[in-house]
Design an enzyme around this catalytic site. Structure first.
Site, PDB file in Angstrom:
ATOM      1  N   ARG A  71       0.850  -1.186   0.000  1.00 30.38           N
ATOM      2  CA  ARG A  71       0.000   0.000   0.000  1.00 30.38           C
ATOM      3  C   ARG A  71       0.886   1.237   0.000  1.00 30.38           C
ATOM      4  O   ARG A  71       2.100   1.159   0.207  1.00 30.38           O
ATOM      5  CB  ARG A  71      -0.897  -0.005   1.240  1.00 30.38           C
ATOM      6  CG  ARG A  71      -1.938  -1.104   1.226  1.00 30.38           C
ATOM      7  CD  ARG A  71      -2.557  -1.287   2.588  1.00 30.38           C
ATOM      8  NE  ARG A  71      -3.331  -0.131   3.028  1.00 30.38           N
ATOM      9  CZ  ARG A  71      -3.845  -0.027   4.242  1.00 30.38           C
ATOM     10  NH1 ARG A  71      -3.649  -1.005   5.131  1.00 30.38           N
ATOM     11  NH2 ARG A  71      -4.554   1.041   4.584  1.00 30.38           N
ATOM     12  N   HIS A  72       0.258   2.375  -0.244  1.00 31.00           N
ATOM     13  CA  HIS A  72       0.929   3.659  -0.073  1.00 31.00           C
ATOM     14  C   HIS A  72       1.417   3.758   1.369  1.00 31.00           C
ATOM     15  O   HIS A  72       0.947   3.016   2.241  1.00 31.00           O
ATOM     16  CB  HIS A  72      -0.083   4.767  -0.341  1.00 31.00           C
ATOM     17  CG  HIS A  72      -1.332   4.581   0.476  1.00 31.00           C
ATOM     18  ND1 HIS A  72      -1.421   5.000   1.799  1.00 31.00           N
ATOM     19  CD2 HIS A  72      -2.495   3.953   0.198  1.00 31.00           C
ATOM     20  CE1 HIS A  72      -2.621   4.651   2.264  1.00 31.00           C
ATOM     21  NE2 HIS A  72      -3.282   4.013   1.311  1.00 31.00           N
ATOM     22  N   ASN A 111      -5.381   8.280   7.214  1.00 36.84           N
ATOM     23  CA  ASN A 111      -5.212   7.027   7.949  1.00 36.84           C
ATOM     24  C   ASN A 111      -5.052   7.334   9.437  1.00 36.84           C
ATOM     25  O   ASN A 111      -5.655   6.705  10.304  1.00 36.84           O
ATOM     26  CB  ASN A 111      -3.949   6.269   7.502  1.00 36.84           C
ATOM     27  CG  ASN A 111      -4.068   5.624   6.137  1.00 36.84           C
ATOM     28  OD1 ASN A 111      -3.096   5.588   5.380  1.00 36.84           O
ATOM     29  ND2 ASN A 111      -5.235   5.099   5.799  1.00 36.84           N
ATOM     30  N   ARG A 115      -1.352   9.691  -2.600  1.00 35.31           N
ATOM     31  CA  ARG A 115      -0.546   8.962  -1.637  1.00 35.31           C
ATOM     32  C   ARG A 115       0.297   7.828  -2.227  1.00 35.31           C
ATOM     33  O   ARG A 115       1.404   7.555  -1.714  1.00 35.31           O
ATOM     34  CB  ARG A 115      -1.410   8.432  -0.477  1.00 35.31           C
ATOM     35  CG  ARG A 115      -2.651   7.635  -0.883  1.00 35.31           C
ATOM     36  CD  ARG A 115      -3.624   7.641   0.263  1.00 35.31           C
ATOM     37  NE  ARG A 115      -4.813   6.800   0.167  1.00 35.31           N
ATOM     38  CZ  ARG A 115      -5.939   7.120  -0.454  1.00 35.31           C
ATOM     39  NH1 ARG A 115      -6.016   8.266  -1.126  1.00 35.31           N
ATOM     40  NH2 ARG A 115      -6.980   6.297  -0.432  1.00 35.31           N
ATOM     41  N   GLU A 120      -8.337   3.549  -4.952  1.00 36.54           N
ATOM     42  CA  GLU A 120      -9.018   2.862  -3.866  1.00 36.54           C
ATOM     43  C   GLU A 120     -10.526   2.781  -4.121  1.00 36.54           C
ATOM     44  O   GLU A 120     -11.085   3.578  -4.881  1.00 36.54           O
ATOM     45  CB  GLU A 120      -8.735   3.564  -2.524  1.00 36.54           C
ATOM     46  CG  GLU A 120      -9.357   2.923  -1.280  1.00 36.54           C
ATOM     47  CD  GLU A 120      -8.975   1.448  -1.074  1.00 36.54           C
ATOM     48  OE1 GLU A 120      -9.011   0.652  -2.032  1.00 36.54           O
ATOM     49  OE2 GLU A 120      -8.684   1.075   0.087  1.00 36.54           O
ATOM     50  N   HIS A 129      -3.773   0.306  -2.654  1.00 30.99           N
ATOM     51  CA  HIS A 129      -4.583   0.654  -1.493  1.00 30.99           C
ATOM     52  C   HIS A 129      -5.128  -0.612  -0.843  1.00 30.99           C
ATOM     53  O   HIS A 129      -5.067  -1.685  -1.429  1.00 30.99           O
ATOM     54  CB  HIS A 129      -5.735   1.562  -1.940  1.00 30.99           C
ATOM     55  CG  HIS A 129      -5.302   2.786  -2.674  1.00 30.99           C
ATOM     56  ND1 HIS A 129      -5.086   3.994  -2.054  1.00 30.99           N
ATOM     57  CD2 HIS A 129      -5.028   2.990  -3.987  1.00 30.99           C
ATOM     58  CE1 HIS A 129      -4.715   4.890  -2.957  1.00 30.99           C
ATOM     59  NE2 HIS A 129      -4.663   4.313  -4.132  1.00 30.99           N
TER      60      HIS A 129
END
Lengths: 474, 439
Positions: free
Chosen positions: B226-227, B233, B276, B296, B361
């Site tokens: 993932r980023h 987050n 991101r 995402e 994502h």
């Protein structure tokens, strides 16, 4: 103090038109970042058609070129016969093509080289990605010449051969596309057919089909009997894989594709875009008229497709036949502008509104989509439409514009302005190298939802200038 | 309703000598079809034989004049076909893959008739290979470890298996352009160097052909991550288009270092079009491609909300999502099921490529992982894909080896388990019990 990092991450800026994030150095866009969908080819591709006359080479060339351009791969076809017609003003007879006609051979070679030169210019100087070289290319020697040309220029070469022995198919091809050729403009149909059959004979003796052993190192697809079977050898990259998939899905069975929008919706009446409204009273009328129209057309095995939005499904329901819902047929997502009127968009997002008018094809709504995005998501629909026969697609304005642009070979600049009015069915029937369009208005009035490109697209334009082309609504 | 791909069930029949990749293809194709939502099951006749004849003795079982062997093998084939019939006609299966040598025209005729009687469309997939190196490699990869050879040395196993192949060779009738011109089939030659495709009948066969023409066996690894941790987050908010947090930027640097150390040949790097993932890729200092379809999952009206806010504003939606997380679609948003559809071109291109790093994502990574690890729809939305952790996937034998590498930069946990109570009348506390901690 720690040593400086190898290369600090560049800052990102969001392209105001496409909403894509790009790195920049000192305010200028930097490299290292490519957008998927367009960058499918790292080196240009040369597609070389192979086959006797009347085997569908030009049909395939034009169709493939249309498809590749539509999905965003700049492609151009080069028909050597056309070069010959431009050079030798008047076609006399098949004797031009006799294998011992020195004059004819000289001219034909000259044309092939002129075409290859234009290929080189297109691929190496004009940012073309794919060139389709449309000629018989029936000898191994000629194909070697072309392959070497490709190598010298850094192109990947992919051969597409069409092999067909069915005399009925060949006769039908001649009727479809040869009788009307400029070569035969002064001949009767019988004269033209007779001459063309002799023309084909001129090539037969020297015809060397692509061979599994002798040509095992080449990349090619051999199409046999109009798609009954295929031999595919050494597919080298993504674009060749896509070309093979496309060629394996197209067919020549006569059929028609019907495109229309949902009936007029409640939001259409109010001049609002997007949303998931139901049909207005007139929209329901249209649905009934559509049912009647479809019945009268007496279409064999008609498939009906809709989006997953209420208004297209309501329209299909009136037909009383099974239909399939495709999410990818949903209208363009207008993001933050969903359910707004153009007046409200001008009020709340004047900059966005102007940017959209500057480049309607590439413009992406904030948190929404662009026409360019739409084309990407509609590609599986086009592929399945190619596989199918008679289909009615009940969709939406922007979606219909994208599908129509594919069938009518309209470029990106024109696509977002194609006229797709409510309550009007477009019947598309493939004919010769293109598509016949019949427009049938089903006689139920509806609002106009077509907004032309205004004269002033500058970000500093007035409200009035921006809204001048907005169609009337409640 | 998705695209209606099969109106009548499809029977795929593998054809080829032993060690030509039939089971590899069967399993891979089955995995792909199930992932795109076409219920598919493979039926390996060799497995039926192992279940019936408890202990494999030697290649002599397969000699063409071994009456006992022939009887048992025919029995197994019929048992497998019977299970095929049950799967396709009674259990709502759409596609059955019949994995056996099927090397004689006679055997294939029997199966074709079976298909016709039951209203199935039959599609043959033949693998032809004469390259001794490829066959030797196949034997090492998947035969030496077979239950048949559990008590043999590698040399003994190889020798016996080579004799087993010989048993089939004399009666082998490859699919023929003339004799079999009315059948629908694809003949794969030399592990994908060339293909002969005949009479593709419908959409699903077209998709199968496209898939088979894009897969390869060149060794490579796929890296999924993932980023880096994002600002949203940290706050426990979903979706949006935020930038990286301080720790997220740290991760990006660690990822760059990790990738360097791995010394990967010709690595391609893919990101989504969200800030991101692009910020994360930027730290690598190498070219990367942005794919919009890697974005995402669109949470629609719930974009940028915390789970607490979703419970507050949309308690019914929140409960429905827990009831069927795979099929649940956010209002004006997407479902995992939608995600799989839009990720299919990514999977196809991943199959074509070699070494690739995909920076994406949580929901997207779950979908891709489910494809590689053959996880069913029920499990997919709950696969663990924590931040700052790279999954290295390497194809091996019939499956995929997974290595999980945590890059040692702390991050919030974004994984919310399925709560015990998914009823629409549950309490706020029951709904939020499994929400991970955040600011």
């Amino acid at each position: 103090m720690a040593a400086a990092a190898a290369s600090p991450s560049r800052e990102l800026t969001q392209n105001p038109l496409q909403k894509t994030w790009e790195p920049y150095d000192n305010g200028l866009p930097a490299g290292h970042s490519a957008q998927r969908g367009v960058c499918m080819t790292n080196c240009p591709t040369l597609i070389v058609m192979v086959g006797l006359p009347a085997r569908g080479k030009t049909y395939i060339s034009k169709k493939l070129t249309r498809y590749l351009n539509w999905i965003g791969v700049p492609t151009k076809e080069f028909n050597v016969g056309q070069y010959r017609r431009d050079l030798v003003k008047k076609y006399k007879s098949f004797e031009f093509f006799l294998p011992d006609n020195e004059e004819g051979l000289k001219i034909r070679k000259q044309c092939a080289l002129a075409a290859l030169n234009d290929v080189r210019q297109y691929l190496s100087e004009e940012n073309g990605h794919v060139a389709v070289f449309d000629a018989t290319n029936t000898t191994r020697e000629r194909r070697e010449t072309i392959y070497k040309f490709g190598e010298e220029n850094g192109y990947k070469t992919f051969f597409v051969e069409s092999v067909c022995v069915d005399p009925e198919v060949i006769a039908a091809n001649i009727v479809q596309v040869k009788l009307g050729s400029p070569d035969y403009v002064d001949c009767s149909n019988d004269e033209a057919t007779e001459d063309f059959m002799k023309r084909i004979e001129c090539y037969k003796n020297s015809y060397e089909t692509l061979d599994e052993t002798l040509d095992k190192d080449l990349s090619y697809i051999k199409i046999m009997d109009v798609g009954r079977s295929y031999l595919v050898n050494r597919v080298m990259d993504h674009i060749q894989s896509r070309i093979v998939y496309y060629l394996m899905n197209i067919h020549v069975t006569p059929r028609s594709i019907y495109l229309c929008r949902h009936g007029e919706s409640e939001l259409n009446l109010k001049g609002r875009i997007g949303g998931d409204p139901g049909l207005s009273v007139r929209g329901k009328e249209f649905a009934k008229s559509l049912a009647q129209f479809i019945n009268e057309q007496n279409i064999k095995d008609l498939k009906v497709w809709t989006s997953q939005m209420k208004r297209t499904i309501q329209t299909a329901e009136a037909l009383g036949v099974p239909y399939e819902q495709w999410k990818v047929l949903n209208e363009i997502d207008a993001g933050v502008c969903e359910e707004m009127t153009y007046e409200e968009i001008q009020e709340n997002y004047p900059l966005e509104f102007a940017l959209r008018d500057q480049d309607k094809y590439r413009y992406r709504y904030p948190k929404g989509e662009s026409y360019e995005d739409l084309v990407q998501r509609l590609e599986p629909v086009i592929m399945e439409l190619e596989r199918q026969e008679n289909v009615l697609v009940i969709c939406h304005q922007a979606v219909m514009r994208c599908l129509l642009a594919y069938f009518l070979d309209k470029p990106a600049e024109q696509l977002p302005y194609l006229k797709c009015p409510l309550h009007t069915v477009l019947k598309l029937t493939p004919v010769a190298y293109g598509c016949k369009v019949e427009s049938i208005f089903l006689n139920v009035e509806a609002v106009n939802t077509h907004r032309d490109k205004p004269e002033n697209v500058g970000v500093d334009r007035s409200r009035e200038e921006a809204l001048r082309t907005v169609p009337n609504h409640l």
